[in-house]
Design an enzyme around this catalytic site. Structure first.
Site, PDB file in Angstrom:
ATOM      1  N   THR A 174       0.866  -1.177   0.000  1.00 26.73           N
ATOM      2  CA  THR A 174       0.000   0.000   0.000  1.00 26.73           C
ATOM      3  C   THR A 174       0.903   1.227   0.000  1.00 26.73           C
ATOM      4  O   THR A 174       1.611   1.484   0.973  1.00 26.73           O
ATOM      5  CB  THR A 174      -0.912   0.026   1.232  1.00 26.73           C
ATOM      6  N   LYS A 181      -7.638   1.644  -2.541  1.00 26.73           N
ATOM      7  CA  LYS A 181      -7.250   1.240  -1.189  1.00 26.73           C
ATOM      8  C   LYS A 181      -7.264   2.438  -0.233  1.00 26.73           C
ATOM      9  O   LYS A 181      -7.817   2.360   0.874  1.00 26.73           O
ATOM     10  CB  LYS A 181      -5.859   0.613  -1.218  1.00 26.73           C
ATOM     11  N   LYS A 223      -0.712   5.385   8.569  1.00 18.71           N
ATOM     12  CA  LYS A 223       0.007   5.418   7.294  1.00 18.71           C
ATOM     13  C   LYS A 223      -0.975   5.623   6.134  1.00 18.71           C
ATOM     14  O   LYS A 223      -0.752   6.468   5.252  1.00 18.71           O
ATOM     15  CB  LYS A 223       0.777   4.115   7.087  1.00 18.71           C
TER      16      LYS A 223
END
Length: 298
Positions: free
Chosen positions: A97, A172, A247
């Site tokens: 990611t 995502k 994050k």
């Protein structure tokens, strides 16, 4: 069955590799961690001496790395990178990611080298990686996505083609921004209910069947009791760590800034998770553990 190079064998990558091996694929594994390599060998993988050695021995390369800077280095380094070492026609699958710009830069470099590549970040956490029930959000050309699908099917239950290069990453970070915002809202609601004298189970019984229903409530309820399988019932042992949520929220804010999108709730969620993760070792707790901070616990 394909010969697969798997690079990045952490909490997610290790069990993903194990599922590929269980499906019958051959595997060459590389990681900077000796313990990770030992576990990979125990699962049936062959240890590779380097990134380049792993990539050069495989038809398919799968990576699961921490951040965009690592993906750029591992793929694009002229001397040691995957793109320079890969076999002609190899398929590259990045499950990390990372930021959309890095994903598109690496995909462009792979295309220029005559290689097929997809970005395929995952949803489902460590439990999903171990069970082989991950969801993959995939960006890339149609032919590359279809070539990657049988590999991804060995590690997950759903493969969604989001569009061109970088759109897997876009899907995502948008999804996880929603998740972070929703978890904060659910935590706030339960803590308000607590102070109003409303039992947590009663709030769950109402909201799980009413307009407040969401995944953060019905699958991952942040208070002990209503959902026995949620991390709240095991002292917030991480399924998806708060530091990883932070994050992803940071990535969403970077994307919002670069694209000119207004995401005020996403920005607030990022700030709250930053505060939470700065409290000792809180970043290692499950992201639903932010309820402790919202409750005023240190």
């Amino acid at each position: 069955m394909a010969t697969i190079a798997f690079i990045g064998l952490g909490n997610m990558g290790g069990p993903m590799l194990a599922n590929l091996i269980k499906a019958g694929h051959g595997a060459h594994a590389f990681d900077l961690s000796e313990n990770a390599l030992v576990r990979a060998e125990a699962a049936g993988a062959t240890r590779a001496a380097s990134v380049a050695a792993a990539a050069g021995a495989a038809d398919v390369v799968v990576t699961m790395l921490p951040a965009g800077q690592h993906v750029r280095a591992v793929y694009m380094d002229e001397a040691t990178g995957i793109i320079g070492a890969a076999r002609p026609g190899a398929l590259l699958i990045d499950c990390s990611t990372i930021d959309v710009d890095s994903a598109r830069a690496v995909a462009g470099a792979a295309t220029d080298a005559g290689l097929r590549m997809v970005d395929a970040p995952v949803s489902g956490g460590v439990g999903g990686a171990e069970a082989g029930t991950l969801t993959f959000m995939v960006g890339g050309p149609d032919d590359a996505v279809e070539a990657a699908r049988p590999i991804l099917d060995c590690m997950g239950k759903a493969v969604v083609h989001a569009g061109g290069p970088g759109t897997g990453q876009a899907a995502k970070i948008c999804n996880n921004m929603m998740l972070g915002i929703q978890m904060v809202s659910v935590c706030e609601a339960f803590m308000l209910a607590k102070r109003l004298g409303l039992d947590a189970q009663k709030l769950f019984d109402v909201s799980s069947k009413a307009s407040g229903q969401c995944w953060s409530l019905t699958t991952y309820c942040p208070v002990p009791g209503p959902v026995p399988t949620s991390p709240a019932n095991r002292d917030y042992q991480a399924g998806f760590a708060a530091a990883m949520m932070l994050k992803d929220l940071k990535l969403a804010q970077q994307a919002a800034a670069s694209s000119g999108a207004a995401t005020p709730m996403g920005s607030m969620a990022e700030s709250l998770y930053a505060l939470f993760c700065n409290q000792g070792d809180a970043g290692a707790l499950d992201f639903s553990g932010i309820i402790r901070m919202i409750d005023g616990q240190s």
